[in-house]
Design a protein around this motif. Structure first.
Motif, PDB file in Angstrom:
ATOM      1  N   ASP A  76       0.837  -1.196   0.000  1.00  0.00           N
ATOM      2  CA  ASP A  76       0.000   0.000   0.000  1.00  0.00           C
ATOM      3  C   ASP A  76       0.875   1.251   0.000  1.00  0.00           C
ATOM      4  OD1 ASP A  76       0.707   0.744   2.662  1.00  0.00           O
ATOM      5  OD2 ASP A  76      -0.995  -0.337   3.520  1.00  0.00           O
ATOM      6  N   THR A  77       0.221   2.410  -0.081  1.00  0.00           N
ATOM      7  CA  THR A  77       0.969   3.658  -0.248  1.00  0.00           C
ATOM      8  C   THR A  77       1.838   3.978   0.955  1.00  0.00           C
ATOM      9  OG1 THR A  77      -0.984   4.869   0.521  1.00  0.00           O
ATOM     10  CG2 THR A  77      -0.692   4.670  -1.837  1.00  0.00           C
ATOM     11  N   VAL A  78       1.371   3.639   2.145  1.00  0.00           N
ATOM     12  CA  VAL A  78       2.151   3.905   3.352  1.00  0.00           C
ATOM     13  C   VAL A  78       3.382   3.010   3.392  1.00  0.00           C
ATOM     14  CG1 VAL A  78       2.155   3.803   5.876  1.00  0.00           C
ATOM     15  CG2 VAL A  78       0.182   4.755   4.663  1.00  0.00           C
ATOM     16  N   ASP A  79       3.177   1.697   3.231  1.00  0.00           N
ATOM     17  CA  ASP A  79       4.296   0.767   3.303  1.00  0.00           C
ATOM     18  C   ASP A  79       5.310   1.006   2.194  1.00  0.00           C
ATOM     19  OD1 ASP A  79       3.452  -0.503   5.586  1.00  0.00           O
ATOM     20  OD2 ASP A  79       2.361  -2.082   4.521  1.00  0.00           O
ATOM     21  N   ALA A  80       4.835   1.380   1.004  1.00  0.00           N
ATOM     22  CA  ALA A  80       5.764   1.638  -0.102  1.00  0.00           C
ATOM     23  C   ALA A  80       6.736   2.752   0.265  1.00  0.00           C
ATOM     24  CB  ALA A  80       4.982   1.993  -1.364  1.00  0.00           C
ATOM     25  N   ASN A  81       6.224   3.833   0.859  1.00  0.00           N
ATOM     26  CA  ASN A  81       7.114   4.919   1.284  1.00  0.00           C
ATOM     27  C   ASN A  81       8.090   4.455   2.352  1.00  0.00           C
ATOM     28  OD1 ASN A  81       5.481   6.471  -0.403  1.00  0.00           O
ATOM     29  ND2 ASN A  81       5.420   8.199   1.012  1.00  0.00           N
ATOM     30  N   LEU A  82       7.566   3.731   3.348  1.00  0.00           N
ATOM     31  CA  LEU A  82       8.415   3.282   4.453  1.00  0.00           C
ATOM     32  C   LEU A  82       9.500   2.329   3.962  1.00  0.00           C
ATOM     33  CD1 LEU A  82       5.688   2.731   7.214  1.00  0.00           C
ATOM     34  CD2 LEU A  82       7.152   4.737   6.850  1.00  0.00           C
ATOM     35  N   MET A  83       9.186   1.500   2.971  1.00  0.00           N
ATOM     36  CA  MET A  83      10.183   0.576   2.415  1.00  0.00           C
ATOM     37  C   MET A  83      11.318   1.324   1.723  1.00  0.00           C
ATOM     38  SD  MET A  83       7.570  -2.326   0.961  1.00  0.00           S
ATOM     39  CE  MET A  83       8.820  -3.354   0.186  1.00  0.00           C
ATOM     40  N   ASP A 131      12.475   4.050   3.004  1.00  0.00           N
ATOM     41  CA  ASP A 131      13.011   4.881   4.096  1.00  0.00           C
ATOM     42  C   ASP A 131      12.552   6.328   3.980  1.00  0.00           C
ATOM     43  OD1 ASP A 131      14.438   2.774   5.374  1.00  0.00           O
ATOM     44  OD2 ASP A 131      16.074   3.003   3.940  1.00  0.00           O
ATOM     45  N   LEU A 132      11.308   6.485   3.561  1.00  0.00           N
ATOM     46  CA  LEU A 132      10.702   7.802   3.427  1.00  0.00           C
ATOM     47  C   LEU A 132       9.485   7.889   4.340  1.00  0.00           C
ATOM     48  CD1 LEU A 132      10.802   7.982  -0.463  1.00  0.00           C
ATOM     49  CD2 LEU A 132      12.276   9.269   1.094  1.00  0.00           C
ATOM     50  N   PRO A 133       9.131   9.091   4.795  1.00  0.00           N
ATOM     51  CA  PRO A 133       7.919   9.229   5.613  1.00  0.00           C
ATOM     52  C   PRO A 133       6.662   8.992   4.786  1.00  0.00           C
ATOM     53  CG  PRO A 133       8.859  11.382   5.119  1.00  0.00           C
ATOM     54  CD  PRO A 133       9.846  10.364   4.622  1.00  0.00           C
ATOM     55  N   ALA A 134       5.601   8.537   5.439  1.00  0.00           N
ATOM     56  CA  ALA A 134       4.331   8.340   4.743  1.00  0.00           C
ATOM     57  C   ALA A 134       3.800   9.660   4.202  1.00  0.00           C
ATOM     58  CB  ALA A 134       3.314   7.695   5.680  1.00  0.00           C
ATOM     59  N   ASP A 135       4.080  10.757   4.896  1.00  0.00           N
ATOM     60  CA  ASP A 135       3.618  12.082   4.470  1.00  0.00           C
ATOM     61  C   ASP A 135       4.667  13.097   4.896  1.00  0.00           C
ATOM     62  OD1 ASP A 135       2.307  14.464   3.903  1.00  0.00           O
ATOM     63  OD2 ASP A 135       0.353  13.712   4.528  1.00  0.00           O
ATOM     64  N   ALA A 136       5.346  13.700   3.929  1.00  0.00           N
ATOM     65  CA  ALA A 136       6.429  14.644   4.216  1.00  0.00           C
ATOM     66  C   ALA A 136       6.043  16.084   3.902  1.00  0.00           C
ATOM     67  CB  ALA A 136       7.671  14.254   3.414  1.00  0.00           C
ATOM     68  N   ARG A 137       4.752  16.339   3.751  1.00  0.00           N
ATOM     69  CA  ARG A 137       4.341  17.693   3.383  1.00  0.00           C
ATOM     70  C   ARG A 137       4.481  18.668   4.541  1.00  0.00           C
ATOM     71  NH1 ARG A 137      -1.355  16.058   0.729  1.00  0.00           N
ATOM     72  NH2 ARG A 137      -1.254  14.604   2.496  1.00  0.00           N
ATOM     73  N   ARG A 138       4.621  19.951   4.188  1.00  0.00           N
ATOM     74  CA  ARG A 138       4.646  21.024   5.184  1.00  0.00           C
ATOM     75  C   ARG A 138       3.677  22.109   4.727  1.00  0.00           C
ATOM     76  NH1 ARG A 138       8.940  23.837   2.276  1.00  0.00           N
ATOM     77  NH2 ARG A 138       8.725  25.669   3.592  1.00  0.00           N
ATOM     78  N   TYR A 139       3.257  22.928   5.692  1.00  0.00           N
ATOM     79  CA  TYR A 139       2.202  23.898   5.400  1.00  0.00           C
ATOM     80  C   TYR A 139       2.547  25.305   5.904  1.00  0.00           C
ATOM     81  CZ  TYR A 139      -0.312  19.570   4.545  1.00  0.00           C
ATOM     82  OH  TYR A 139      -0.692  18.329   4.067  1.00  0.00           O
ATOM     83  N   ASP A 140       3.811  25.547   6.186  1.00  0.00           N
ATOM     84  CA  ASP A 140       4.187  26.852   6.738  1.00  0.00           C
ATOM     85  C   ASP A 140       4.023  27.980   5.730  1.00  0.00           C
ATOM     86  OD1 ASP A 140       6.523  25.138   5.824  1.00  0.00           O
ATOM     87  OD2 ASP A 140       7.466  27.112   5.765  1.00  0.00           O
TER      88      ASP A 140
END
Length: 203
Positions: A114-121, A123-132
């Motif tokens: 799935d999309t979460v596990d693919a990122n984690l595999m 070594d990336l965060p599931a969601d790396a967005r920022r909103y500042d």
């Protein structure tokens, strides 16, 4: 150094006449866009706002692996019908991991992850967005109160933590198809998106 306003132009679209404003980070050159309608005068009531992260595959190529393209178009329709609103189009491809890593994650999803596990595999965060950057963009448009178009509770909390007065939420449930059912299920079950039982029932 925060992002800075650069320029505004009129932008006629199939959904009506918008204004497009570009903001740039002077250190990185990163650009973000505000697409707005009905804000010629400072608004006195809450404004429809969507925070939409760039999705080249969905927004430009009509990919069926996600619901991003339909969400973007549906938001433009909502704003047109309301006569006022803003889309903050943030250049944060792949929930902030970039296009190359997004396609690498897609390849893992093709193998059944799935999309979460693919990122984690990767070594990336599931969601790396920022909103500042969002308060700067909304302040430039003189938007003080927001009706946020989202299904993502993390966006609600992120904007509130940036000092944005979010007074309500407008759900957006469009774009379900046979290719993204697992993607939407993952957003609901692993990322706590606020879908209801009958959402997408007619999609």
């Amino acid at each position: 150094m925060p992002i800075e306003f650069v320029a505004t132009s009129k932008l006629p679209t199939e959904f009506g006449n918008f204004n497009i404003s570009v903001f740039q980070d002077p250190q990185t050159g990163e650009e973000h866009v505000a697409l707005s309608m009905g804000l010629e005068q400072a608004p006195t009531t809450p404004v429809l706002v969507r925070i939409h992260s760039e999705c080249l595959t969905g927004d430009a190529f009509s990919s069926l692996k996600c619901d991003c393209g339909p969400q973007l178009k549906a938001t433009q329709k909502l704003i047109r019908d309301a006569g006022q609103g803003v889309i903050l189009y943030l250049r944060q491809e792949g929930r902030g991991i970039g296009l190359t890593n997004k396609i690498r994650a897609y390849a893992l999803q093709d193998q059944g992850h799935d999309t979460v596990d693919a990122n984690l595999m990767l070594d990336l965060p599931a969601d790396a967005r920022r909103y500042d950057m969002c308060p700067i963009m909304l302040n430039h448009l003189q938007v003080k109160q927001v009706q946020l178009i989202t299904n993502n509770p993390l966006k609600l909390e992120a904007l509130k933590s940036q000092g944005i007065d979010v007074v309500g939420r407008v759900p957006l449930t469009v774009g379900k198809n046979p290719f993204n059912e697992d993607y939407l299920k993952t957003k609901k079950e692993r990322m706590d998106h606020l879908y209801q039982k009958d959402d997408f029932k007619q999609a």
